[in-house]
Design an enzyme around this catalytic site. Structure first.
Site, PDB file in Angstrom:
ATOM      1  N   SER A 129      -6.167  -6.826  58.012  1.00 26.41           N
ATOM      2  CA  SER A 129      -6.507  -5.567  57.339  1.00 26.41           C
ATOM      3  C   SER A 129      -6.166  -5.659  55.856  1.00 26.41           C
ATOM      4  O   SER A 129      -6.591  -4.805  55.078  1.00 26.41           O
ATOM      5  CB  SER A 129      -5.753  -4.397  57.987  1.00 26.41           C
ATOM      6  N   GLU A 180      -8.544 -12.020  67.944  1.00 23.58           N
ATOM      7  CA  GLU A 180      -9.355 -11.006  68.610  1.00 23.58           C
ATOM      8  C   GLU A 180     -10.240 -11.621  69.684  1.00 23.58           C
ATOM      9  O   GLU A 180     -10.702 -12.757  69.534  1.00 23.58           O
ATOM     10  CB  GLU A 180     -10.234 -10.287  67.573  1.00 23.58           C
ATOM     11  N   LYS A 224      -2.029 -13.748  65.980  1.00 28.15           N
ATOM     12  CA  LYS A 224      -2.851 -12.797  66.736  1.00 28.15           C
ATOM     13  C   LYS A 224      -4.313 -13.169  66.533  1.00 28.15           C
ATOM     14  O   LYS A 224      -4.700 -13.572  65.435  1.00 28.15           O
ATOM     15  CB  LYS A 224      -2.598 -11.361  66.270  1.00 28.15           C
ATOM     16  N   GLU A 281      -7.014  -1.487  70.435  1.00 28.83           N
ATOM     17  CA  GLU A 281      -7.389  -0.642  69.289  1.00 28.83           C
ATOM     18  C   GLU A 281      -8.518   0.306  69.644  1.00 28.83           C
ATOM     19  O   GLU A 281      -9.558  -0.109  70.185  1.00 28.83           O
ATOM     20  CB  GLU A 281      -7.796  -1.548  68.104  1.00 28.83           C
TER      21      GLU A 281
HETATM   22  O1  KIV Z   1      -5.192  -6.249  60.837  1.00 31.20           O
HETATM   23  C1  KIV Z   1      -4.586  -5.279  61.311  1.00 31.20           C
HETATM   24  O2  KIV Z   1      -3.955  -4.481  60.588  1.00 31.20           O
HETATM   25  C2  KIV Z   1      -4.640  -5.096  62.742  1.00 31.20           C
HETATM   26  C3  KIV Z   1      -4.067  -3.824  63.279  1.00 31.20           C
HETATM   27  C4  KIV Z   1      -5.064  -2.751  63.126  1.00 31.20           C
HETATM   28  C5  KIV Z   1      -3.633  -3.970  64.695  1.00 31.20           C
HETATM   29  O3  KIV Z   1      -5.128  -5.919  63.444  1.00 31.20           O
END
Ligand code: KIV
Length: 267
Positions: free
Chosen positions: A48, A118, A116, A185
């Protein structure tokens, strides 16, 4: 306040004890330090940052090098929180070998403990290989911003019965593949609650209601840095854009009126 260092084991224990897990994003040293000292359990260096730091419309443009740059800064400010780094778009989708190579680059360069990524069942082979390589992986399901061009909008996901079933299967597949936690999400609250109960790993929600094992927010949203961004799931704990603007206007007036610096502020 003395806080013990968070680990995958302690986060898992929190779920078992029914103790909610708090998570926030951070992109720099100063904010990461404030978040860490406040006792937040997990910090996400989220992609983000493409939106809120770089000003892009989507999370797609951010590069591996840029994620490394921000994570290095965050890591210097963190003493106790468990840090997770987003693998940026394009860094893990090509094939499993590329994914492992890029995840290793990310962790080696930053000293962060986990990544992390997706995606659901299509990511199982990649996640399995990453976990087999000793890399802790957090999954991310529901609204997956890296697929925005496929999704078409940032609307709530998994509202139809078939999509709900797919999401449950995805979540179970990620747990089986070895994810230590997942983010859900922007999905219906009852579905997120069911998945949280179904899985033994921590489930962290954003726009996924109050039945998850924990919550994550983008720090800029919590602080109210963007007055125009007001989705239903965001609670602004501050209106920092107003406070910053007022402070800057006061500074400008002081400079214009020659009230700054004072004699006390001079050498
Ligand atoms: O990139 C991010 O901030 C995220 C959150 C919305 C979980 O993946």
């Amino acid at each position: 306040m003395s806080l013990s260092k968070k680990t995958i084991k302690s986060l898992f224990q929190m779920k078992q004890d029914g103790q909610p897990i708090s998570m926030l994003t951070a992109y720099d040293y100063t904010i990461a330090g404030i978040i860490d000292r406040a006792g937040i359990d997990m910090i996400l260096v989220g992609d983000s940052l493409s939106n809120v730091f770089q000003g892009n419309d989507t999370t797609l443009p951010v590069s591996l090098e840029e994620m490394i740059y921000h994570t290095k800064a965050v890591m210097k400010g963190v003493k106790q929180a468990f840090v997770v780094v987003d693998m940026p778009f394009g860094s893990y989708q090509v094939n499993e070998t590329e994914a492992i190579k890029n995840a290793i680059t990310l962790l080696k360069a930053t000293n962060a403990p986990a990544v992390k990524l997706e995606g659901g069942q299509t990511m199982v082979n990649t996640i399995t290989k990453l976990v087999q390589s000793g890399i802790p992986v957090m999954g991310h399901l529901g609204l997956t911003p890296q697929s925005i061009h496929q999704l078409g909008s940032y609307e709530v996901q998994a509202t139809l019965p078939s999509a709900r079933e797919t999401l449950i299967a995805d979540a179970q597949a990620l747990e089986k593949a070895g994810c230590f936690a997942i983010v859900l999400e922007k999905i219906p609250a009852d579905l997120a609650t069911s998945i949280s109960k179904l899985l033994t790993i921590p489930v962290i929600g954003i726009g996924a209601g109050n039945g998850c094992d924990g919550q994550v927010m983008v720090i800029n949203d919590l602080l109210g840095l963007d007055a125009s961004f007001k989705p239903k799931f965001v609670r602004k704990y501050l209106n920092l854009n107003v406070a910053i603007s007022e402070a800057i206007q006061l500074y400008k007036a002081d400079v214009t009126n020659k009230h700054f610096p004072s004699a006390e502020e001079s050498y």
